[in-house]
Design a protein around this motif. Structure first.
Motif, PDB file in Angstrom:
ATOM      1  N   ASP A 164      -5.931   0.069  -5.082  1.00 20.63           N
ATOM      2  CA  ASP A 164      -5.449  -0.247  -3.739  1.00 20.63           C
ATOM      3  C   ASP A 164      -6.245   0.561  -2.714  1.00 20.63           C
ATOM      4  O   ASP A 164      -6.551   1.734  -2.951  1.00 20.63           O
ATOM      5  CB  ASP A 164      -3.960   0.098  -3.629  1.00 20.63           C
ATOM      6  CG  ASP A 164      -3.340  -0.458  -2.364  1.00 20.63           C
ATOM      7  OD1 ASP A 164      -3.568   0.149  -1.286  1.00 20.63           O
ATOM      8  OD2 ASP A 164      -2.645  -1.475  -2.445  1.00 20.63           O
ATOM      9  N   PRO A 165      -6.602  -0.017  -1.579  1.00 21.71           N
ATOM     10  CA  PRO A 165      -7.375   0.720  -0.571  1.00 21.71           C
ATOM     11  C   PRO A 165      -6.693   2.000  -0.091  1.00 21.71           C
ATOM     12  O   PRO A 165      -7.369   2.930   0.362  1.00 21.71           O
ATOM     13  CB  PRO A 165      -7.506  -0.285   0.580  1.00 21.71           C
ATOM     14  CG  PRO A 165      -7.344  -1.611  -0.056  1.00 21.71           C
ATOM     15  CD  PRO A 165      -6.380  -1.414  -1.183  1.00 21.71           C
ATOM     16  N   ALA A 166      -5.350   2.041  -0.163  1.00 22.55           N
ATOM     17  CA  ALA A 166      -4.610   3.207   0.317  1.00 22.55           C
ATOM     18  C   ALA A 166      -4.155   4.117  -0.813  1.00 22.55           C
ATOM     19  O   ALA A 166      -3.261   4.939  -0.621  1.00 22.55           O
ATOM     20  CB  ALA A 166      -3.398   2.750   1.130  1.00 22.55           C
ATOM     21  N   ALA A 167      -4.782   4.018  -1.977  1.00 21.61           N
ATOM     22  CA  ALA A 167      -4.358   4.795  -3.144  1.00 21.61           C
ATOM     23  C   ALA A 167      -4.839   6.239  -3.069  1.00 21.61           C
ATOM     24  O   ALA A 167      -6.041   6.500  -2.997  1.00 21.61           O
ATOM     25  CB  ALA A 167      -4.873   4.137  -4.423  1.00 21.61           C
ATOM     26  N   GLU A 168      -3.888   7.161  -3.110  1.00 22.58           N
ATOM     27  CA  GLU A 168      -4.230   8.585  -3.004  1.00 22.58           C
ATOM     28  C   GLU A 168      -5.031   9.089  -4.198  1.00 22.58           C
ATOM     29  O   GLU A 168      -6.035   9.790  -4.038  1.00 22.58           O
ATOM     30  CB  GLU A 168      -2.949   9.417  -2.861  1.00 22.58           C
ATOM     31  CG  GLU A 168      -2.246   9.283  -1.522  1.00 22.58           C
ATOM     32  CD  GLU A 168      -1.320   8.082  -1.437  1.00 22.58           C
ATOM     33  OE1 GLU A 168      -0.701   7.898  -0.368  1.00 22.58           O
ATOM     34  OE2 GLU A 168      -1.221   7.326  -2.436  1.00 22.58           O
ATOM     35  N   TYR A 169      -4.573   8.772  -5.414  1.00 22.89           N
ATOM     36  CA  TYR A 169      -5.270   9.273  -6.602  1.00 22.89           C
ATOM     37  C   TYR A 169      -6.694   8.716  -6.693  1.00 22.89           C
ATOM     38  O   TYR A 169      -7.603   9.384  -7.185  1.00 22.89           O
ATOM     39  CB  TYR A 169      -4.497   8.918  -7.866  1.00 22.89           C
ATOM     40  CG  TYR A 169      -3.256   9.749  -8.099  1.00 22.89           C
ATOM     41  CD1 TYR A 169      -3.099  11.011  -7.538  1.00 22.89           C
ATOM     42  CD2 TYR A 169      -2.223   9.260  -8.906  1.00 22.89           C
ATOM     43  CE1 TYR A 169      -1.958  11.761  -7.754  1.00 22.89           C
ATOM     44  CE2 TYR A 169      -1.075  10.010  -9.135  1.00 22.89           C
ATOM     45  CZ  TYR A 169      -0.949  11.257  -8.559  1.00 22.89           C
ATOM     46  OH  TYR A 169       0.186  12.003  -8.792  1.00 22.89           O
ATOM     47  N   ALA A 170      -6.888   7.488  -6.245  1.00 20.05           N
ATOM     48  CA  ALA A 170      -8.232   6.910  -6.247  1.00 20.05           C
ATOM     49  C   ALA A 170      -9.151   7.689  -5.312  1.00 20.05           C
ATOM     50  O   ALA A 170     -10.318   7.963  -5.635  1.00 20.05           O
ATOM     51  CB  ALA A 170      -8.175   5.444  -5.841  1.00 20.05           C
ATOM     52  N   ALA A 171      -8.640   8.063  -4.142  1.00 18.46           N
ATOM     53  CA  ALA A 171      -9.435   8.848  -3.196  1.00 18.46           C
ATOM     54  C   ALA A 171      -9.771  10.216  -3.767  1.00 18.46           C
ATOM     55  O   ALA A 171     -10.890  10.730  -3.590  1.00 18.46           O
ATOM     56  CB  ALA A 171      -8.680   8.995  -1.871  1.00 18.46           C
TER      57      ALA A 171
END
Length: 296
Positions: free
Chosen positions: A120-127
């Protein structure tokens, strides 16, 4: 609405899950915590003939510190990541990011692997994975594969995972020495998806010069992004010479396709995104300097 009919499978091992996924192909989807997939199924935004539930596979739950990396297995819930002392000591960005994910109920059920795989564009763990140069481990009946976070996120809810691959763990490098970490995001209400946000990691040498910087961005593209222009502007600079507001502007100026929706226009998101980068960078710098004062 209700989800369209599907066949439900609950394998006992990763090998069994991989075999099922290979057999059913693109008609199958992995189900972990279900906090993103189940609502999409219920609203009929997507449909799969087979759901393969990996949430109770024991080998996919747990956190390990190995060779300078913290490996979080795919089915480990957000809440466990946020409460783990090893994570707090070794990868503070994960601990800082966890409270921003939904609400307590979602963090109890949702999994780190599911969040990263959902892209997801707003995913914290991805960031966080992008900012720290994490690696994603995947398995299929063809064998194992490690994917750099920089190569993993390819588009809206899309990754470089092959249709028959299962994400099994995410490995986050441990940054040692003089470091500062911070997470800032803006949402309409706590628990909502971030309109814009940033995670920042800094490593500083004995002369207060930044030797390494990672900036991950939320809600500012069709997929989680890395703020490479901002990173380059920070590395090599003394902490006292860094203008956080300017770094925020530089970071957002490099983004060519900031989305617009009911939450705000593209220009609004740019302003908020620049402010989030500035705040996170300021907090990370303050963490470095405050720890030096404590140990002085």
């Amino acid at each position: 609405m209700k989800a369209a009919p599907f066949a439900y499978h609950r394998p006992d091992t990763v090998a069994e899950a991989a075999q099922m996924l290979g057999e059913f192909g693109e008609d199958a989807k992995i189900l972990a915590g279900g906090q993103s997939l189940v609502p999409m199924l219920a609203m009929r935004l997507t449909h799969f003939a087979h759901l393969i539930d990996i949430s109770r596979i024991g080998e996919l739950t747990g956190i390990d510190l190995v060779d300078g990396q913290v490996a979080v297995r795919a089915a480990t819930p957000h809440a466990l990541v946020g409460m783990d002392d090893e994570v707090a000591d070794s990868v503070p960005l994960l601990t800082l990011a966890t409270p921003h994910i939904g609400h307590f109920q979602i963090r109890t059920r949702g999994t780190l692997g599911g969040a990263v795989a959902h892209a997801d564009p707003a995913a914290e763990y991805a960031a966080v994975a992008l900012a720290l140069d994490a690696h994603i481990d995947a398995v299929s009946t063809r064998g194992d594969r490690a994917i750099a976070a920089a190569d993993f996120f390819t588009g809206l809810w899309e990754t470089s995972l092959a249709p028959d691959e299962i994400l099994t763990a995410v490995r986050f490098p441990v940054w040692s020495g003089r470091c500062g970490f911070a997470v800032e995001e803006f949402a309409r209400r706590h628990g909502d998806f971030a309109i814009a946000g940033a995670v920042v990691a800094l490593e500083v040498d004995g002369e207060d010069r930044v030797t390494r910087c990672g900036i991950g961005l939320l809600g500012l593209g069709s997929t989680p992004l890395r703020g490479t222009d901002g990173e380059r502007a920070v590395v090599g600079e003394r902490l006292s010479d860094i203008g956080a507001d300017e770094i925020g502007r530089v970071t957002l100026a490099a983004l060519s396709d900031v989305p617009a929706d009911l939450q705000g226009s593209a220009s609004y998101r740019r302003r908020v995104g620049a402010a989030m980068v500035s705040r996170a960078l300021t907090s990370a710098i303050a963490q470095v300097t405050s720890e030096e004062m404590i140990h002085a």
